[in-house]
Design a protein around this motif. Structure first.
Motif, PDB file in Angstrom:
ATOM      1  N   VAL A  19       2.104  -0.328   9.993  1.00 41.98           N
ATOM      2  CA  VAL A  19       1.312   0.668  10.719  1.00 41.98           C
ATOM      3  C   VAL A  19       1.319   0.276  12.200  1.00 41.98           C
ATOM      4  O   VAL A  19       0.815  -0.773  12.578  1.00 41.98           O
ATOM      5  CB  VAL A  19      -0.123   0.820  10.169  1.00 41.98           C
ATOM      6  N   LYS A  47       2.374   9.610  14.429  1.00 39.47           N
ATOM      7  CA  LYS A  47       1.082  10.234  14.723  1.00 39.47           C
ATOM      8  C   LYS A  47      -0.055   9.224  14.705  1.00 39.47           C
ATOM      9  O   LYS A  47       0.008   8.197  14.019  1.00 39.47           O
ATOM     10  CB  LYS A  47       0.805  11.332  13.688  1.00 39.47           C
ATOM     11  N   LEU A  87       2.123   1.905  18.619  1.00 37.54           N
ATOM     12  CA  LEU A  87       1.996   3.366  18.521  1.00 37.54           C
ATOM     13  C   LEU A  87       1.813   3.990  19.908  1.00 37.54           C
ATOM     14  O   LEU A  87       2.489   4.969  20.253  1.00 37.54           O
ATOM     15  CB  LEU A  87       0.808   3.738  17.613  1.00 37.54           C
ATOM     16  N   GLY A 124      -5.420   1.495  11.106  1.00 37.06           N
ATOM     17  CA  GLY A 124      -4.671   0.991   9.964  1.00 37.06           C
ATOM     18  C   GLY A 124      -5.037   1.616   8.634  1.00 37.06           C
ATOM     19  O   GLY A 124      -4.631   1.127   7.587  1.00 37.06           O
ATOM     20  N   GLN A 125      -5.797   2.695   8.651  1.00 39.35           N
ATOM     21  CA  GLN A 125      -6.338   3.224   7.404  1.00 39.35           C
ATOM     22  C   GLN A 125      -5.591   4.426   6.839  1.00 39.35           C
ATOM     23  O   GLN A 125      -5.727   4.726   5.659  1.00 39.35           O
ATOM     24  CB  GLN A 125      -7.819   3.592   7.606  1.00 39.35           C
ATOM     25  N   CYS A 126      -4.802   5.143   7.671  1.00 38.37           N
ATOM     26  CA  CYS A 126      -4.274   6.431   7.201  1.00 38.37           C
ATOM     27  C   CYS A 126      -2.759   6.466   7.022  1.00 38.37           C
ATOM     28  O   CYS A 126      -2.245   7.312   6.301  1.00 38.37           O
ATOM     29  CB  CYS A 126      -4.709   7.552   8.147  1.00 38.37           C
ATOM     30  N   GLY A 127      -2.025   5.615   7.725  1.00 43.55           N
ATOM     31  CA  GLY A 127      -0.570   5.568   7.572  1.00 43.55           C
ATOM     32  C   GLY A 127       0.210   6.576   8.400  1.00 43.55           C
ATOM     33  O   GLY A 127       1.445   6.577   8.356  1.00 43.55           O
ATOM     34  N   ALA A 128      -0.463   7.423   9.183  1.00 49.65           N
ATOM     35  CA  ALA A 128       0.246   8.440   9.957  1.00 49.65           C
ATOM     36  C   ALA A 128       1.182   7.829  11.003  1.00 49.65           C
ATOM     37  O   ALA A 128       2.127   8.474  11.452  1.00 49.65           O
ATOM     38  CB  ALA A 128      -0.749   9.382  10.637  1.00 49.65           C
ATOM     39  N   CYS A 129       0.922   6.585  11.372  1.00 50.38           N
ATOM     40  CA  CYS A 129       1.680   5.921  12.435  1.00 50.38           C
ATOM     41  C   CYS A 129       2.776   5.026  11.886  1.00 50.38           C
ATOM     42  O   CYS A 129       3.330   4.216  12.632  1.00 50.38           O
ATOM     43  CB  CYS A 129       0.722   5.090  13.271  1.00 50.38           C
ATOM     44  N   GLY A 187      -3.642   8.999  13.447  1.00 51.46           N
ATOM     45  CA  GLY A 187      -4.676   9.628  12.639  1.00 51.46           C
ATOM     46  C   GLY A 187      -6.006   8.927  12.818  1.00 51.46           C
ATOM     47  O   GLY A 187      -7.013   9.547  13.124  1.00 51.46           O
ATOM     48  N   CYS A 188      -6.002   7.606  12.598  1.00 52.09           N
ATOM     49  CA  CYS A 188      -7.261   6.853  12.599  1.00 52.09           C
ATOM     50  C   CYS A 188      -7.284   5.769  13.662  1.00 52.09           C
ATOM     51  O   CYS A 188      -8.337   5.368  14.119  1.00 52.09           O
ATOM     52  CB  CYS A 188      -7.460   6.216  11.221  1.00 52.09           C
ATOM     53  N   ASP A 189      -6.107   5.273  14.039  1.00 49.52           N
ATOM     54  CA  ASP A 189      -5.953   4.171  14.986  1.00 49.52           C
ATOM     55  C   ASP A 189      -6.513   2.848  14.447  1.00 49.52           C
ATOM     56  O   ASP A 189      -6.720   1.924  15.204  1.00 49.52           O
ATOM     57  CB  ASP A 189      -6.622   4.518  16.326  1.00 49.52           C
ATOM     58  N   CYS A 200      -0.230   1.374  14.726  1.00 49.94           N
ATOM     59  CA  CYS A 200      -1.487   1.370  15.491  1.00 49.94           C
ATOM     60  C   CYS A 200      -2.136   0.002  15.503  1.00 49.94           C
ATOM     61  O   CYS A 200      -2.895  -0.315  16.407  1.00 49.94           O
ATOM     62  CB  CYS A 200      -2.465   2.407  14.936  1.00 49.94           C
TER      63      CYS A 200
END
Ligand code: FAD
Ligand code: FES
Ligand code: FES
Lengths: 334, 159
Positions: B61, B40, B27, B46-51, B42-44, B63
């Motif tokens: 993911v 993006k 990322l 592995g928890q949010c999926g934005a990446c 989001g959490c860095d 990140c």
């Protein structure tokens, strides 16, 4: 993150050599979804990392053999979860993976690395100023008397009550899985039940592998109880969360619904993957119904010790075992 | 001591060769080194999926992926989804049509995940979509729109 050296050997033999040459403290890197995550938090600080993700010797899934199922330690969670034979003949094993993490993580994480994932205890992950005997031996345990809603009810002690969070190992332990391990002193076989240890006085010691050993394969003896199995996982939300309580259950039923073979393990509630022999004894020869299922659940949690905020998970755990037995019983009759 | 690791891979079809610090996540490499800021953080963790991006055709993911691990592999990001003329991919258009976003921060990850969800064959029923999109959180709660968009792009009606 602390600096570290990175090597990506091409063969298992080279990886074993690279690992022992790099010296104690070195970690093997598989999918990285635990290790790299904890390195970002400075909880894991290896000076060197040996990448085993793509080693050909660790690949491969064989669920068609007559005596055992074998899973290369480097096989991806997503691939094992989707294996058609596994889904049909050992639904508990497939479900334990399908209900873990997210599809993205399952596409990265390996079934070997999964076994050695570390606790999600906030005080462990959060770092200073919180004491944590797992992270910093002798510093204390902030979870005891603290925010312990997700902490262990079984297998905890005065030094640590961190929950073992994984699902796959819970299902595997119910099926008497064994591990093939290789290292500079040769290869050996280790029952999965002998891998994880309870915290006792040394919560920083979580398993019995030497630092220079690599898990190469997971093997599961073939059993007819596989068809009548389930991994039932209760979470705060319907998907993508660690277990509040889970149960891996497998049964074969004889005439009149009498239990012939029975395997029970619970997850999300103990400091290690937790097999429940007393629940299995409770059911042996009994007719599987609501009452006997409930008795088995109660037996599984007979030794439970609650902390401040987690007592509700004892009743939840009992009901989770009972519900898993109901599902497994239905499958066993199909 | 950290030594740099020569890492060669493709991003959206283009060959890349970089000397990487093994601490760099994919990322961060995409965003900071290659200027591909669509993915993006989001959490860095592995928890949010934005990446979410695709590596060798599978969603991951980015990140939690040490960038050195993509050596020899192919990466596809949200920047590689629209047509060369800028025409939106049908799933992107479906996000617009079904109001599948508010702030848009999670959207690149949702689209990458949605593409994979359909390609994997996990968009056959609404419950399948919900289950297999659960690794992508949306702080704005656009979930009903996201579900509708993935369903529409998978060529299904409601149900
Ligand atoms: C947001 C999130 C949600 C998650 N949810 C769940 C969940 O619901 N259920 C669940 O079960 N898990 C869950 N996980 C954990 C995830 O499944 C594990 O992180 C993953 O399986 C670890 O595998 P890996 O290949 O990435 O291991 P790595 O992170 O590469 O390694 C983990 C550990 O194992 C060691 N190791 C790896 N492979 C070997 C080997 N072959 N031999 C010896 N040592 C080895 C490494 O040195 C390291 O210490 C979640 C993780 C995240 C980030
Ligand atoms: S930024 Fe990668 S999952 Fe949240
Ligand atoms: S649209 Fe705002 S986070 Fe999803």
């Amino acid at each position: 993150m602390r600096p570290y050296t990175y090597t990506a050997p091409a063969t298992l033999e080279e990886a074993v050599r690279a690992l022992s040459e790099a010296g104690p403290g070195t970690k093997v890197l598989a999918g990285g979804t635990t290790l790299f995550d904890l390195m970002k938090l400075d909880i894991e600080t290896p000076p060197a990392v040996v990448d085993i993700r793509a080693l050909p010797e660790l690949a491969g899934i064989d669920t068609a053999g007559p005596r055992e199922l074998t899973f290369g330690a480097g096989a991806l969670m997503a691939d094992v979860a989707a294996d058609p034979l596994l889904r049909r003949d050992y639904p508990a094993l497939a479900e334990s993976l399908a209900k873990a993490a997210s599809q993205q993580l399952r596409n990265m994480a390996t079934v070997g690395g999964n076994l050695l994932q570390r606790t999600r205890c906030t005080y462990f992950r959060g770092g200073p100023p919180f004491p944590c005997n797992k992270r910093l031996p002798g510093s204390g345990c902030a979870a005891i008397g603290g925010l312990d809603r997700g902490h262990a009810l079984l297998g905890g002690g005065d030094a640590c009550v961190a929950t073992y969070p994984g699902d796959w190992a819970v299902a595997l332990i119910a099926f008497d899985a064994v591990l093939d391990v290789t290292g500079p002193r040769g290869t050996r076989t280790l029952p999965l039940a002998g891998l994880h240890v309870e915290p006792g006085e040394r919560p920083d010691r979580e398993h019995t592998l030497a630092w220079d050993e690599i898990v190469t394969r997971i093997r599961v003896p073939v059993t007819a109880a596989g068809r009548g199995s389930t991994y039932h996982k209760v979470r705060d939300r319907e998907s993508y969360a660690f277990a509040l309580a889970s149960a891996a259950v497998a049964v074969t039923l004889g005439e009149g619904g009498a239990v012939e073979e029975c395997r029970v393990a619970v997850g999300g509630v103990a400091t290690r993957p937790w097999r429940c022999p007393s629940a299995e004894e409770e059911l042996a020869g009994a007719v599987l119904d609501r009452r006997s299922a409930r008795r088995a659940g109660a037996a599984a949690f007979a030794g439970a010790r609650a902390g401040t905020h987690n007592a509700f998970r004892i009743e939840l755990g009992i009901r989770t075992v009972a519900e898993a037995l109901r599902i497994a019983g239905e499958r066993a009759l199909r | 001591m950290t030594s740099e690791v020569v890492t060669e891979f493709t991003v959206n079809g283009q060959a890349v060769r970089l000397d990487l610090d093994p601490r760099e996540s994919l990322l961060d490499v995409l965003r900071e080194r290659l200027g591909l800021t669509g993915s993006k953080k989001g959490c860095d963790h592995g928890q949010c999926g934005a990446c979410t991006v695709h590596v060798d055709g599978r969603r991951v993911v980015s990140c939690l992926l040490p960038a050195v691990q993509v050596n020899g592999r192919s990466v596809r990001t949200i920047e590689g989804v629209a047509g060369p003329d800028g025409a939106l991919h049908p799933l992107q258009q479906a996000f617009v049509d079904h109001d599948a976003l508010q702030c848009g921060y999670c959207t690149p990850g949702q689209v990458m995940s949605g593409l994979a969800c359909i390609a994997e064959g996990n968009a056959g029923a609404d419950d399948d979509i919900r289950e297999h999109m659960s690794g992508n959180l949306c702080r704005c709660g656009a979930y009903p729109g996201i579900l509708a968009a993935v369903r529409a792009a998978a060529g299904r009606r409601e149900g």
